[in-house]
Design a protein around this motif. Structure first.
Motif, mmCIF file in Angstrom:
data_model
loop_
_atom_site.group_PDB
_atom_site.id
_atom_site.type_symbol
_atom_site.label_atom_id
_atom_site.label_comp_id
_atom_site.label_asym_id
_atom_site.label_seq_id
_atom_site.Cartn_x
_atom_site.Cartn_y
_atom_site.Cartn_z
ATOM 1 N N GLU A 1 -15.252 -3.696 10.766
ATOM 2 C CA GLU A 1 -14.592 -4.650 9.879
ATOM 3 C C GLU A 1 -15.406 -4.878 8.610
ATOM 4 O O GLU A 1 -14.869 -4.891 7.490
ATOM 5 C CB GLU A 1 -14.377 -5.975 10.613
ATOM 6 N N ASN B 1 -7.295 -2.799 15.498
ATOM 7 C CA ASN B 1 -7.149 -3.509 14.224
ATOM 8 C C ASN B 1 -8.033 -2.942 13.125
ATOM 9 O O ASN B 1 -7.579 -2.653 12.017
ATOM 10 C CB ASN B 1 -7.468 -4.998 14.413
ATOM 11 N N ALA C 1 -5.179 -8.221 5.305
ATOM 12 C CA ALA C 1 -4.712 -7.463 6.465
ATOM 13 C C ALA C 1 -5.504 -7.823 7.708
ATOM 14 O O ALA C 1 -4.931 -8.038 8.797
ATOM 15 C CB ALA C 1 -4.823 -5.963 6.184
ATOM 16 N N LEU C 2 -6.807 -7.923 7.554
ATOM 17 C CA LEU C 2 -7.649 -8.295 8.688
ATOM 18 C C LEU C 2 -7.313 -9.696 9.174
ATOM 19 O O LEU C 2 -7.245 -9.946 10.387
ATOM 20 C CB LEU C 2 -9.126 -8.208 8.282
ATOM 21 N N ALA D 1 -7.552 -5.771 1.855
ATOM 22 C CA ALA D 1 -8.055 -5.515 3.209
ATOM 23 C C ALA D 1 -8.370 -6.804 3.950
ATOM 24 O O ALA D 1 -8.114 -6.918 5.158
ATOM 25 C CB ALA D 1 -9.301 -4.624 3.137
ATOM 26 N N ASN E 1 -4.829 3.118 7.418
ATOM 27 C CA ASN E 1 -3.538 2.817 6.809
ATOM 28 C C ASN E 1 -3.667 2.667 5.298
ATOM 29 O O ASN E 1 -2.890 3.257 4.530
ATOM 30 C CB ASN E 1 -2.978 1.529 7.423
ATOM 31 N N LEU E 2 -4.656 1.916 4.865
ATOM 32 C CA LEU E 2 -4.808 1.683 3.432
ATOM 33 C C LEU E 2 -5.336 2.910 2.704
ATOM 34 O O LEU E 2 -4.979 3.154 1.543
ATOM 35 C CB LEU E 2 -5.709 0.472 3.190
ATOM 36 N N VAL F 1 1.885 -7.728 4.924
ATOM 37 C CA VAL F 1 0.981 -7.097 5.900
ATOM 38 C C VAL F 1 1.763 -6.660 7.131
ATOM 39 O O VAL F 1 1.602 -5.527 7.624
ATOM 40 C CB VAL F 1 -0.157 -8.064 6.286
ATOM 41 N N ASN G 1 -15.137 -1.839 6.419
ATOM 42 C CA ASN G 1 -13.812 -1.760 5.796
ATOM 43 C C ASN G 1 -13.704 -2.678 4.586
ATOM 44 O O ASN G 1 -13.176 -2.291 3.533
ATOM 45 C CB ASN G 1 -12.726 -2.115 6.810
ATOM 46 N N PHE H 1 2.102 -2.799 8.620
ATOM 47 C CA PHE H 1 1.443 -2.437 9.875
ATOM 48 C C PHE H 1 2.385 -2.487 11.086
ATOM 49 O O PHE H 1 1.929 -2.361 12.217
ATOM 50 C CB PHE H 1 0.231 -3.347 10.122
ATOM 51 N N ILE I 1 -6.717 -0.709 9.702
ATOM 52 C CA ILE I 1 -6.804 -1.193 8.315
ATOM 53 C C ILE I 1 -7.312 -0.094 7.399
ATOM 54 O O ILE I 1 -6.710 0.198 6.355
ATOM 55 C CB ILE I 1 -7.697 -2.440 8.244
ATOM 56 N N ARG I 2 -8.416 0.530 7.762
ATOM 57 C CA ARG I 2 -8.977 1.558 6.865
ATOM 58 C C ARG I 2 -8.046 2.756 6.744
ATOM 59 O O ARG I 2 -7.752 3.236 5.647
ATOM 60 C CB ARG I 2 -10.352 1.998 7.362
#
Length: 819
Positions: free
Chosen positions: A192, A346, A220-221, A217, A353-354, A298, A195, A302, A350-351
């Motif tokens: 996390e 999770n 999203a987190l 990011a 996907n983005l 978000v 990211n 996702f 995030i990484r």
């Protein structure tokens, strides 16, 4: 003959004792053994078929069909919540569960099959029979074994379908297996943080995410973590309701009412309705503190979308490494309520996907540079933690031969090709070359596409190894580097070079498979770096207490035989085994003697010990590390567990004293002392006292020469000399005499490096340690002294270091190996 008979009796006694002792397995070893037994049984069942792949496919189709028939009657959202409670480990807040079977893979697969089956049932004729109380729980309890069976069948199919002539087949299977079974090879907290640094620290990248996607990011987190935390809160609320109902019943509430309340609370806990199993958008907004528009963006980015895929296709894709939940883990129902199967995806989602969005954006080039810069800076910080006094050169340019002619001439002043090195750390006679690779393994590679796997791993591993090897070759060939800014950097004194390739991507199952990377042609046997992920490097450098431990791990980890003899899915398992038992592989005694001809012929025991070595499959070693790490994360409290440390070494006081005095060669000398087997280390620790307790009757100093020959590479040999200065002797004269003796003895034995530990007889204190790394011809004075030295054959009076008893003889030397 009597001696041989006694040895045989002792050996038989040890064997009887071993036969009577049951092997002690931890939970991870037991799970591993059970999994292999089950797979072996499947191999036996289907291996006799004329077409094993077809037979396994048929069995898979039938198993999927039966599973779908049973689960189609259930609401998939409710079923997933029931499975969450059954499959995921649960522990009190602040504690880490220790389990070998967390069930994340089974839970994901069940969720995907249930959602796919739900899509199919909308066009078919689903059953309308009412679902009985606890029916879903019974089904999930039985389904877990069915899901594991499905995954083992798919693994067996992959094994059967693998091309035996494909040198990359094992690497491909390891990647697929990791995608199926492993979640977060690094700690999620570390992922996390990385990211957020990658995606939000660069203003242009963050602005592009906010403008085009509607969130960054951190947003999203916040949404994904809020979803998980609210699901946990709902579970705890239902648990408290059941506890209250049970308390009321025990306090005397009327039986019909109390029984019904307990039954209802029990059902709600383990089989809640869809409302209580999911989270609302409004709940996420309130919990996370972000706006409704951002939370909606978000969720939309996702949310899982199976695109009307059939259940059998879900299983096939999942087993091949194509897990749709990997980058879209949010499950959204028809009312817009959301849930997570579990939170382990999770950080990864995030990484990936983005980054998928950024690749098609105008800021990708800027992001790629930022990603590389971040990796370089974090690698440098990690190295500085374990080697704080090293002289560093980072992101520097130097010249190499542009063609074979320039290489043959070996004149660095005429090299014309300018290249860049990421990190060069130098401490005395040791150089550590590190190359960073920020590129990631693509989704195609994770899905088992062999051609893409080779391309990706070439970019991550092969290029880093080649670049590090190029710098190493220059140092070894030219004795230094001609840099663009600083000119000539003299490195003639370097006697030990290690290469390291650091990856930003967490692909431990590949990075630990050095032997398979060599077999696949991705690494050259003569150029094997330590391949490690950034997060594992950071953890390892935090665990190491002294730099000599780190250097010794580099020596052991880069030994080609290590990853043949030790197999592990995780770098930290290899490292913690090094802490526990040394990560030591017994070298071939015949090759050792070929490298060091003064050695005696190998004994029967040495040959038997070498030949009896068997490959070891390491199970998880990280339970104590997990407890320490998560204890450290709890703000304001001390770690619940002590930090894992290297097994106690009796020679550590001398290693630490050499470091504190900053004697020349302290790092390489310390690693060499730590490399010895424990009995030999005890002898090392006694050597000074043995000499001091037995001074020469004629007033001269005493000395003991110990060649270290625990390798098949003659360049790794060392000569250790313990010596004393008698009362009244001139220190300068003694040091000059002993330094000359050390260099001459090294020349006689063909040893490249050595050290004298000089002790004062009156005070019994260490006066100093005097390093010698001279290689090449001796001067005339030392050459003439060779005739006065005791012959090399006199070095054979000591027991082998791996013998169980400490050496007792008073000879002038002993051989030492590793443990």
């Amino acid at each position: 003959m009597a001696s041989r008979s006694n040895r045989r009796k002792a050996r038989n006694k040890r064997q009887r004792h071993a036969d009577q002792t049951s092997p002690a397995f931890d939970v991870h070893s037991e799970a591993m053994a059970g999994s292999w037994d089950a797979l072996a049984a499947l191999m036996e069942e289907y291996g006799s078929s004329n077409d094993p792949v077809a037979a396994v496919d048929s069995a898979l189709d039938y198993a999927i069909e039966q599973l779908v028939k049973k689960l189609q009657r259930f609401d998939p959202i409710r079923l997933i919540e029931v499975a969450r409670l059954a499959f995921l480990p649960i522990a009190p807040e602040g504690e880490m569960p220790v389990t070998a079977d967390a069930g994340a893979a089974q839970l994901e697969l069940l969720a995907l099959i249930a959602l796919a089956a739900c899509q199919e049932s909308e066009v078919g004729s689903p059953t309308t029979d009412p679902v009985e109380v606890q029916e879903m729980s019974r089904f999930v309890s039985e389904a877990k074994d069915s899901l594991v069976h499905l995954l083992r069948l798919t693994h067996l199919r992959s094994l059967a379908a693998a091309d035996p002539n494909d040198k990359l087949a094992v690497v491909t299977l390891r990647i697929q297996s990791s995608e199926v079974w492993v979640r977060n090879s690094s700690y999620p907290e570390m992922i996390e943080a990385t990211n957020l640094a990658l995606l939000d620290e660069d203003p242009a990248v963050r602005a592009a995410l906010q403008a085009d996607l509607g969130f960054d990011a951190a947003n999203a987190l916040a949404v994904l973590n809020a979803c998980h935390e609210l699901q946990v809160a709902s579970m705890n609320e239902r648990m408290n309701e059941m506890r209250s109902a049970m308390t009321a019943a025990m306090d005397g509430e009327p039986a019909p009412t109390s029984t019904e309340c307990v039954r209802s609370a029990f059902t709600s806990l383990f089989e809640p309705d869809a409302e209580r199993a999911t989270v609302s958008l409004e709940g996420i907004v309130a919990h996370s503190g972000i706006s409704k528009e951002i939370a909606k963006a978000v969720i939309e980015r996702f949310r899982l979308d199976l695109k009307a895929i059939a259940a059998e296709d879900v299983v096939n894709d999942f087993s091949a490494g194509k897990n749709p939940m990997r980058i879209r883990p949010l499950i959204v129902d028809s009312r817009g309520r959301v849930m997570l199967a579990h939170p382990a995806l999770n950080a990864v989602a995030i990484r990936e996907n983005l980054e998928q969005y950024l690749k098609s954006s105008t800021v990708w080039t800027r992001y790629a540079k930022h990603r590389g810069d971040l990796l370089e800076s974090r690698t440098r910080i990690a190295l500085s933690r374990v080697l704080p006094t090293a002289h560093y050169r980072d992101a520097f340019e130097y010249y190499v031969p542009a063609n074979s002619v320039e290489e043959q001439n070996a004149d660095p002043s005429k090299y014309t090709k300018l290249v860049e090195g990421d990190h060069l750390a130098v401490i005395d006679d040791v150089a550590i070359i590190v190359e960073d690779k920020a590129v990631a393994l693509s989704s195609l590679s994770r899905g088992g596409k062999t051609t893409r796997i080779r391309t990706d791993l070439t970019g991550i591993i092969t290029k880093a190894a080649d670049q590090a090897g190029r710098m190493r070759d220059c140092i070894e060939r030219d004795g230094g580097l001609r840099t663009k800014k600083q000119g000539w950097v003299d490195l003639k004194h370097i006697r030990e070079i290690h290469t390291v390739a650091v990856s930003l991507d967490d692909i431990s199952t590949v990075l630990t498979a050095t032997a398979e990377l060599v077999r696949a042609g991705l690494l050259d046997l003569g150029n094997i770096p330590w391949t490690v992920s950034l997060h594992d490097l950071e953890i390892i450098t935090e665990l190491v207490d002294r730099p000599a431990e780190f250097l010794l791990y580099l020596r052991r980890r880069r030994t080609p035989d290590v990853t043949v003899m030790f197999s592990a899915a995780d770098e930290l398992d290899l490292f913690l085994h090094f802490f526990e038992a040394g990560l030591w592989v017994e070298p071939d005694p015949a090759q050792v003697r070929a490298s060091f001809p003064f050695m005696p012929e190998p004994t029967t025991g040495q040959l038997r010990r070498y030949r009896s070595q068997q490959p070891v499959l390491l199970s998880s070693r990280t339970d104590a590390l997990d407890r320490w790490f998560h204890g450290k994360q709890r703000a304001g409290t001390a770690p619940a567990e002590p930090k894992p440390k290297m097994a106690q070494c009796p020679i550590v006081p001398l290693v630490d004293e050499l470091h504190s005095r900053n004697v020349t060669g302290w790092l390489s000398i310390g690693a060499t002392l730590l490399s010895a087997a424990t009995p030999t280390q005890h002898q090392f620790a006694r050597n000074a006292n043995d000499l001091l307790d037995n001074p020469s009757p004629v007033g001269k100093g005493r000395s003991l020469a110990v060649p270290v020959t625990g390798s098949v590479d003659p360049t790794e040999g060392w000569l250790l000399v313990w010596a004393t200065r008698p009362p009244g002797a001139d220190l300068a004269s003694e040091v000059k005499h002993l330094s000359g003796y050390l260099r001459a003895k090294k020349g006689q034995l063909g040893m490249p490096r050595g050290v004298v530990f000089l002790y004062d007889e009156p005070t019994r204190e260490l006066i100093g340690a005097y390093y010698d790394g001279h290689v090449g011809p001796l001067d005339k004075a030392l050459t003439s002294s060779l005739s006065y030295l005791r012959p090399a054959t006199d070095l054979h009076g000591r027991l082998h270091p791996n013998a169980k008893k400490s050496p007792r003889s008073k000879g002038n030397s002993q051989r030492t190996g590793g443990k």
